[in-house]
Design a protein around this motif. Structure first.
Motif, short mmCIF file in Angstrom:
data_model
loop_
_atom_site.label_atom_id
_atom_site.label_comp_id
_atom_site.label_asym_id
_atom_site.label_seq_id
_atom_site.Cartn_x
_atom_site.Cartn_y
_atom_site.Cartn_z
N ASN A 221 1.82 -0.54 -5.61
CA ASN A 221 1.03 -1.29 -6.49
C ASN A 221 -0.46 -1.23 -6.94
O ASN A 221 -1.10 -1.18 -7.67
N SER A 235 4.86 -3.04 -3.19
CA SER A 235 5.35 -4.49 -3.75
C SER A 235 6.95 -4.07 -3.96
O SER A 235 7.23 -2.88 -4.25
N GLY A 239 8.55 -9.04 -6.02
CA GLY A 239 7.06 -9.47 -6.14
C GLY A 239 6.49 -9.64 -4.91
O GLY A 239 5.14 -9.78 -4.60
#
Lengths: 738, 220
Positions: A221, A235, A239
């Protein structure tokens, strides 16, 4: 700091003393070079010679050493002194070997040698002993992005060498494309039949290796840092994010298959019996070892299959791939064997324009011919779907006819597209907006963009031949089909190479040393903040994205990312950037210490700034071949032509040099520049030098820039001599003596 | 002399058995025919052939035509009859195909099927030579020369004989030519046994071809 004390050592071996007056050189070193100790030795690189230098270092406190002997590229181990600064005067390759042994040349040859001694003494006085980068990270973990054949291999190889590996895979399972294949191209003797992919074993080994941590359904990420100190936010799809650290990154993000629906002329999408190679693998897996492959339209056994090679590849048509994906000919052979091995009476035809079978594919090809697979050299013009099957129209390139062939199943060999992320060098324009579909792989927080730069056709690489795996982001190495199109066997080799590169990077980073191509270099750039005008040229021109900006908009050097080319130093208009042992002054003082003869002497002086990577070795090799070039030249090696600061040019012209030659590596699309952009920015800067020449009212010929290759051994002396003729024609520099 | 009429249609049974797969027919019936599939179409054979420009279809092209199923065009072609057995192509072929042998194999197969070009001089001379040597086990050179001269009719035969008369006389003077040999040719000791051997060999060959072809091909 101790007083600097210079010792100059003149070697008399290799014919130097026969050709040169060494006593005069010694005189130059002590009077003009300000050497405290000057010694001559008949065989300086011998144990006794080196011992003589070392005892002076210990006994006399010599801390600046000038070796007046052979090229700096020779005898590097003998003359490696860690505690003192060292400069080399190239009397052998630079003087006696490139000058014809003749009485008439005696004077000019001696002048040449004396100048090199002066230059070396001047240089060493400006050099400082590099201490190594202190901003080092100590993390030796290796992050591998991608869990296909390349990523799995890179992880296993790194782990086997004793490094902890973090493996990030976007999907829910390891294996990548390989796990979707029925069989693979053979990698073992006798290269005759398709073999098991072996990917299950690789996955098993990765999953059970205590040194490897696997992150599935995950992606990078955010990636920041430098070699030895990367920080990556991993990630998951849900999430959840957590941050890990790594010393180096291996990007094995693989490829996406070309979208065959862009090939309507080949009937893709118009009939279920026209498929690409990936879809045939699915059919073959469904059929398994017992059953026959059936055509999708009516589930009838396939009796005739046609393979169309180079489908949307090696073509300049818009939307097609211009390159060869390299794996598809072997893959077509393998797939034709799926049919033939099951039922020899199935007609299998491979329509190709050029059959390319890398690796041991030639044996595989021969085996296919023995099995009765038909190879026809033909260019497919269209595929017309029928109710079942399709008719393939093609130009027979041997018989020069237009013909067609009926098939139950048509298999298109489409190519690989690199998953290289976002093209950070893509300039957005109205006609060509940025590719919205591209997803970043690494999400780098660098000011130069979120992914590694791409070389050609969207592949993440720096140089296919000279420095594979290197990207232009130090500490990040690309391998597998993201670097160039390839098959599984090649991907495994590639991954092993990239793992080695990553290991070198973390080990160098921990010690504060540079990575390729100045691997092990302890120097690093620093800048004088007071003089900086915040012009940002250094941050823009750095080919490796090593320079960021701090909150006050001053350049912020990431020493660990730096490759030590000095392009920033060449870019700086106020000359505040320098390395401890390589700076505007180390070269500038050499330029100033060459003795410029009076205009009446009719002895021009030509300054050559030669890239140490290709041009300088080529000059050395010209000397080994005893080729000769003009005695008017004085050669100074530079780290990269990109490090040439224009002040050197103006200073040289002001101090009376008659011409300046810049020798750098090839630039452009097929560049050979070891620092990728160095030669290019140098050419760009020199294209603007004509203004300066105009101001000085000098001819534009006084500055010449050339691209040379390391093999230009014959060309280079000719180039120099031609330039010397040009200078003699346009006459002496009017600034002499001012 | 020309017993197998070229007008006679090729045996249809052959084509039926192999459907459209002429390659398989060649593999089964042509000497070294199983090599045809190994050609990689590099064209070195065609480029190496000293008579290459005289061939309508050079070897590489013939191999491609076989794979493309162009049965008639291949077997009725006079290309493979152009081969002079110089062996350049065999030496140079990167896949080690015995190209010279395949060319002769193709010519022989077309001849056996009776569809080889009737007026092809190579074919006609080969037949004269075979009849000559098979008769007595040793070539009757004078008879062979005369038959060759008169191959294209009486008028041309006379012209040719007249043209070569000087050489014939010189050979006669040095004892290289025996005019009586035309009638009193001395063959091998027991020519009858040779005939028996040849008949047997033909039987074996026909049987083998019969297995391959599905029909016994009447060889002239």
């Amino acid at each position: 700091m101790t007083e600097p004390k210079l010792g100059a050592y003149i070697c008399k071996g290799c014919g130097i003393s026969e050709r040169l007056n060494c006593d005069q050189l010694a005189q130059v070193a002590s009077s003009e070079g300000k050497a405290a100790v000057v010694r001559q030795h008949p065989f300086l690189c011998s144990a006794a010679g080196v011992e003589m230098i070392r005892s002076d270092m210990a006994g006399q406190g010599i801390n600046q050493v000038v070796i007046a002997a052979c090229s700096r590229r020779a005898k590097t181990e003998a003359f490696a002194f860690d505690t003192v600064t060292t400069s080399r005067a190239n009397l052998r390759e630079g003087v006696i070997w490139i000058r014809p042994d003749h009485e008439d040349n005696q004077e000019t040859t001696q002048e040449m040698a004396a100048d090199y001694v002066r230059m070396a003494c001047a240089e060493v006085q400006q050099m400082r002993q590099p201490g190594g980068n202190t901003e080092t990270g100590v993390n030796k973990q290796i992050l591998v992005v991608g869990g296909g054949i390349s990523g799995l291999t890179a992880a296993l190889e790194s782990a086997a060498a004793g490094y902890h590996v973090l493996l990030v895979e976007k999907s829910a399972a390891l294996g990548g494309w390989a796990s979707k294949l029925y069989r693979s191209i053979p990698t073992r003797e006798p290269y005759a039949d398709p073999q098991d992919t072996g990917v299950e074993l690789l996955i098993h080994r990765v999953q059970t290796d205590p040194q490897i941590t696997v992150y599935l359904n995950s992606y990078c990420n955010r990636t920041s840092g430098a070699p030895g100190q990367f920080s990556i936010d991993i990630s998951t799809e849900s999430g959840a994010t957590h941050t890990v650290n790594a010393g180096a990154i291996i990007q094995a993000s693989g490829f996406t298959r070309y979208d065959a629906s862009q090939l309507p002329e080949l009937g893709y999408g118009q009939s279920p019996d026209i498929i690409d190679q990936a879809e045939l693998e699915r059919l073959a897996s469904a059929a398994g070892t017992e059953g026959s492959i059936v055509r999708p339209s009516d589930q009838a056994e396939v009796k005739a299959v046609v393979f169309v090679q180079c489908a949307g590849q090696r073509s300049n048509q818009p939307g097609h791939l211009p390159y060869c994906s390299g794996f598809c000919c072997n893959a077509a052979i393998k797939q034709a064997m799926y049919f033939k091995d099951n039922n020899p009476s199935v007609d299998t035809v491979i329509l190709y324009t050029d059959l390319r079978t890398p690796g041991n594919g030639e044996d595989f090809y021969r085996s296919a011919q023995r099995k009765g697979i038909t190879f026809s050299k033909g260019k497919v013009t269209s595929v017309v779907p029928g109710k079942q099957g399709a008719e393939v129209f093609f130009d027979d390139l041997i018989l020069d006819t237009q013909t067609s062939i009926q098939a139950d199943l048509v298999v298109l060999a489409t190519g690989q597209i690199a998953n290289a992320g976002i093209d950070v060098e893509h300039v957005t324009s109205a006609e060509e907006p940025t590719d919205k579909t591209a997803i970043s792989v690494l999400n780098l927080s660098y000011r130069q963009g979120p992914d590694v730069p791409q070389l050609k056709h969207g592949f993440a690489d720096s140089h296919f031949i000279c420095f594979p795996y290197e990207t232009r982001r130090t500490g990040i190495y690309a391998c597998g089909p993201v670097r160039r199109p390839m098959d599984m066997a090649q991907a495994r080799i590639d991954a092993t190479g990239a793992a080695l590169k990553a290991i070198q990077a973390v080990e160098n980073a921990v010690l504060g040393r540079a990575a390729h191509p100045r691997s092990g270099d302890l120097s690093f750039p620093s800048f004088r903040k007071e003089g900086c005008t915040q012009c940002k040229r250094c941050t823009v021109e750095c080919p490796f994205g090593a320079i960021d900006e701090d909150e006050n908009r001053y350049p912020l050097f990431n020493e660990s990312r730096c490759r030590r080319c000095g392009t920033c130093m060449g870019a700086c208009p106020v000359r505040v950037i320098s390395f401890q042992n390589y700076s505007v002054d180390t070269v500038g003082q050499q330029i100033k210490h060459v003795e410029i003869p009076d205009e009446m002497d009719e002895k021009p002086r030509i300054l050559i700034l030669a890239c140490e990577n290709d041009a300088y070795p080529a000059l050395d090799m010209a000397a080994h071949n005893r080729l000769s070039y003009s005695a008017w030249v004085r050669v100074i090696p530079v780290r990269c032509l990109g490090s040439v600061n224009t002040i050197w040019i103006t200073d040289a012209l002001n101090s009376g040099y008659d011409g300046i030659m810049l020798l750098g590596c090839k630039k452009g699309d097929n560049y050979q520049c070891h620092f990728v952009k160095g030669s290019e920015v140098a050419h760009d800067r020199m294209s603007k030098i004509s203004d300066t020449l105009e101001q000085l009212q000098l001819e534009k010929e006084r500055v010449a820039i050339h691209e040379v290759e390391i093999t230009d051994i014959q060309r280079l002396p000719a180039l120099i001599n031609d330039y010397a003729d040009v200078i003699e024609k346009i006459g002496m520099n009017p600034f002499k003596g001012f | 002399m020309e017993k197998s009429a070229s007008k006679q249609p090729p045996p249809t049974t052959t084509a039926e058995k192999y459907r459209n797969n002429f390659l398989r027919e060649v593999e089964d019936n042509v000497e070294e025919g199983e090599w045809v599939k190994m050609c990689i179409q590099c064209g070195v054979c065609s480029g190496s052939c000293p008579l290459g420009s005289a061939w309508e279809h050079p070897p590489q092209e013939l191999f491609m035509m076989i794979r493309a199923g162009q049965r008639e065009q291949v077997l009725r072609s006079d290309s493979m009859w152009m081969c002079t057995s110089c062996y350049n192509c065999i030496v140079r072929c990167p896949r080690q195909l015995p190209i010279t042998h395949i060319m002769h194999g193709l010519a022989n197969y077309a001849h056996r099927l009776g569809i080889a070009p009737a007026q092809n001089p190579t074919r006609r001379f080969a037949k004269i030579f075979w009849d000559n040597i098979a008769h007595s086990g040793r070539v009757n050179e004078l008879l062979l020369s005369i038959k060759l001269y008169f191959m294209n009719g009486f008028g041309e035969g006379i012209r040719m004989a007249y043209h070569m008369a000087g050489m014939g006389f010189a050979m006669f003077k040095t004892g290289r030519l025996d005019p009586f040999g035309l009638f009193m040719h001395k063959g091998i000791d027991n020519a009858k046994e040779l005939q028996t051997m040849l008949t047997k060999a033909r039987e074996i060959e026909d049987r083998r071809r019969g297995l391959g072809l599905g029909v016994a091909v009447k060889a002239d």
